[in-house]
Design a protein around this motif. Sequence first.
Motif, short mmCIF file in Angstrom:
data_model
loop_
_atom_site.label_atom_id
_atom_site.label_comp_id
_atom_site.label_asym_id
_atom_site.label_seq_id
_atom_site.Cartn_x
_atom_site.Cartn_y
_atom_site.Cartn_z
N GLY A 9 0.82 -1.21 0.00
CA GLY A 9 0.00 0.00 0.00
C GLY A 9 0.85 1.25 0.00
N THR A 10 1.93 1.23 0.77
CA THR A 10 2.83 2.38 0.82
C THR A 10 3.53 2.58 -0.53
OG1 THR A 10 3.18 2.14 3.19
CG2 THR A 10 4.88 3.32 1.95
N LEU A 11 4.00 1.50 -1.13
CA LEU A 11 4.65 1.60 -2.43
C LEU A 11 3.72 2.18 -3.49
CD1 LEU A 11 6.65 -1.75 -2.49
CD2 LEU A 11 7.64 0.55 -2.58
N ASP A 12 2.49 1.69 -3.52
CA ASP A 12 1.52 2.22 -4.49
C ASP A 12 1.22 3.69 -4.23
OD1 ASP A 12 1.33 -0.10 -5.94
OD2 ASP A 12 -0.55 -0.77 -5.03
N PRO A 17 1.31 3.79 -9.52
CA PRO A 17 1.39 3.03 -10.77
C PRO A 17 0.18 3.19 -11.68
CG PRO A 17 0.96 1.57 -8.92
CD PRO A 17 1.30 2.91 -8.34
N GLY A 18 -0.96 3.58 -11.12
CA GLY A 18 -2.14 3.77 -11.94
C GLY A 18 -2.03 4.91 -12.94
N ASN A 19 -1.02 5.74 -12.79
CA ASN A 19 -0.83 6.87 -13.70
C ASN A 19 -0.04 6.48 -14.95
OD1 ASN A 19 -2.13 8.55 -11.89
ND2 ASN A 19 -0.25 9.26 -10.92
N PHE A 20 0.35 5.20 -15.07
CA PHE A 20 1.23 4.79 -16.16
C PHE A 20 0.59 3.68 -16.98
CE2 PHE A 20 3.81 6.58 -12.85
CZ PHE A 20 4.77 7.32 -13.52
N GLN A 21 0.81 3.74 -18.29
CA GLN A 21 0.51 2.61 -19.18
C GLN A 21 1.82 1.89 -19.41
OE1 GLN A 21 -1.41 4.33 -22.65
NE2 GLN A 21 -3.42 4.11 -21.71
N ASP A 22 2.01 0.80 -18.69
CA ASP A 22 3.31 0.15 -18.66
C ASP A 22 3.29 -1.14 -19.47
OD1 ASP A 22 5.98 -0.24 -17.93
OD2 ASP A 22 5.62 0.28 -15.84
N TYR A 23 4.48 -1.75 -19.56
CA TYR A 23 4.66 -2.98 -20.34
C TYR A 23 4.56 -4.23 -19.47
CZ TYR A 23 6.87 0.79 -22.95
OH TYR A 23 7.14 1.99 -23.56
N CYS A 24 4.31 -4.05 -18.19
CA CYS A 24 4.25 -5.17 -17.25
C CYS A 24 3.40 -4.75 -16.06
CB CYS A 24 5.66 -5.53 -16.77
SG CYS A 24 6.47 -4.18 -15.88
N LEU A 94 7.66 -11.26 -4.69
CA LEU A 94 8.37 -10.51 -5.72
C LEU A 94 7.54 -9.29 -6.08
CD1 LEU A 94 10.68 -10.19 -7.77
CD2 LEU A 94 9.25 -11.44 -9.41
N VAL A 95 8.14 -8.12 -5.93
CA VAL A 95 7.48 -6.85 -6.20
C VAL A 95 8.31 -6.10 -7.23
CG1 VAL A 95 6.63 -4.71 -5.18
CG2 VAL A 95 6.61 -6.82 -3.84
N ALA A 96 7.65 -5.54 -8.24
CA ALA A 96 8.37 -4.84 -9.31
C ALA A 96 7.65 -3.56 -9.69
CB ALA A 96 8.50 -5.75 -10.53
N TYR A 97 8.44 -2.53 -9.92
CA TYR A 97 7.91 -1.26 -10.43
C TYR A 97 8.81 -0.81 -11.56
CZ TYR A 97 4.76 -0.91 -6.46
OH TYR A 97 3.77 -1.15 -5.54
N HIS A 98 8.22 -0.63 -12.72
CA HIS A 98 8.99 -0.30 -13.92
C HIS A 98 8.96 1.21 -14.19
CE1 HIS A 98 9.64 -0.55 -18.48
NE2 HIS A 98 10.81 -0.79 -17.91
N LEU A 99 8.07 1.68 -15.05
CA LEU A 99 8.02 3.11 -15.36
C LEU A 99 7.76 3.99 -14.14
CD1 LEU A 99 6.16 3.18 -18.82
CD2 LEU A 99 8.61 3.18 -18.35
N PRO A 100 6.92 3.57 -13.19
CA PRO A 100 6.74 4.42 -12.01
C PRO A 100 8.03 4.68 -11.25
CG PRO A 100 4.99 2.80 -12.12
CD PRO A 100 6.00 2.41 -13.16
#
Length: 247
Positions: A9-12, A17-24, A94-100
């Motif tokens: 919850g803190t990471l989000d 991440p909802g502000n991005f159209q990402d590839y994953c 496993l937690v991942a954040y790409h464009l964000p």
Amino acid sequence: MASTREILGTLDSWLQPGNFQDYCPNGLQVEGKAAVSTLVTGVTASQALIDAAIEAGADMILVHHGYFWKGEDARIQGMKRARLKRLLDNDINLVAYHLPLDDHPEYGNNRRLADVLGLVRPRPLNGLVWEGELPEPLSPEQFGLAIARALHREPLHVGGGPQQIRRVGWCTGAAQGYIQTALEAGLDAYISGEISESTTHTARECGIHYYAAGHHATERYGVQALGDALARQFGLRHTFIDCDNPV
């Protein structure tokens, strides 16, 4: 120790991440333990990182490059099966954040690369591309040496811009295609992680210095900063593990 749900919850909240159209998918990719005391961060969720994280007693692995990319084969077999089996057998999240993570103004790869390279007044230019200045002008050769010292990797330099570099643009990872954004802004040099065949011609013919400084090398710093922030917030034990990658 903190709950996995609270950490997510803190990471989000931080990365939006909802502000991005990402590839994953961003966020939790593989579910593990409900509580976390040991966090391991790394650039990519490779087998080497997973094995090292297990040795470190990780409850959660946080990375920039995770799994389930658009267009990839969805079948769980071979390399993908081996990675997932190790995560599931050891009950590791496993937690991942790409464009964000690239974009974040405090913990982002672009923001943190500016600090590592000593660039001043770092700020977003257009989209994911950032711009800043050198404290004092450097020749193209001097700037290449400065990048090599900071990243412990010699960059590939192509193109031909001014004899002194002051204004610099950058975007970490495989963002060589954004060189046009740097050109339109009238910058002296542009840095990214990788290079394409066409990048060389663009840099030479349009008069800008381009430095391919390594995909992995330019994206080591955001996830470290994010892990440190989580450790402070939740009292976690945090270790960044750097699995060498020459690209």
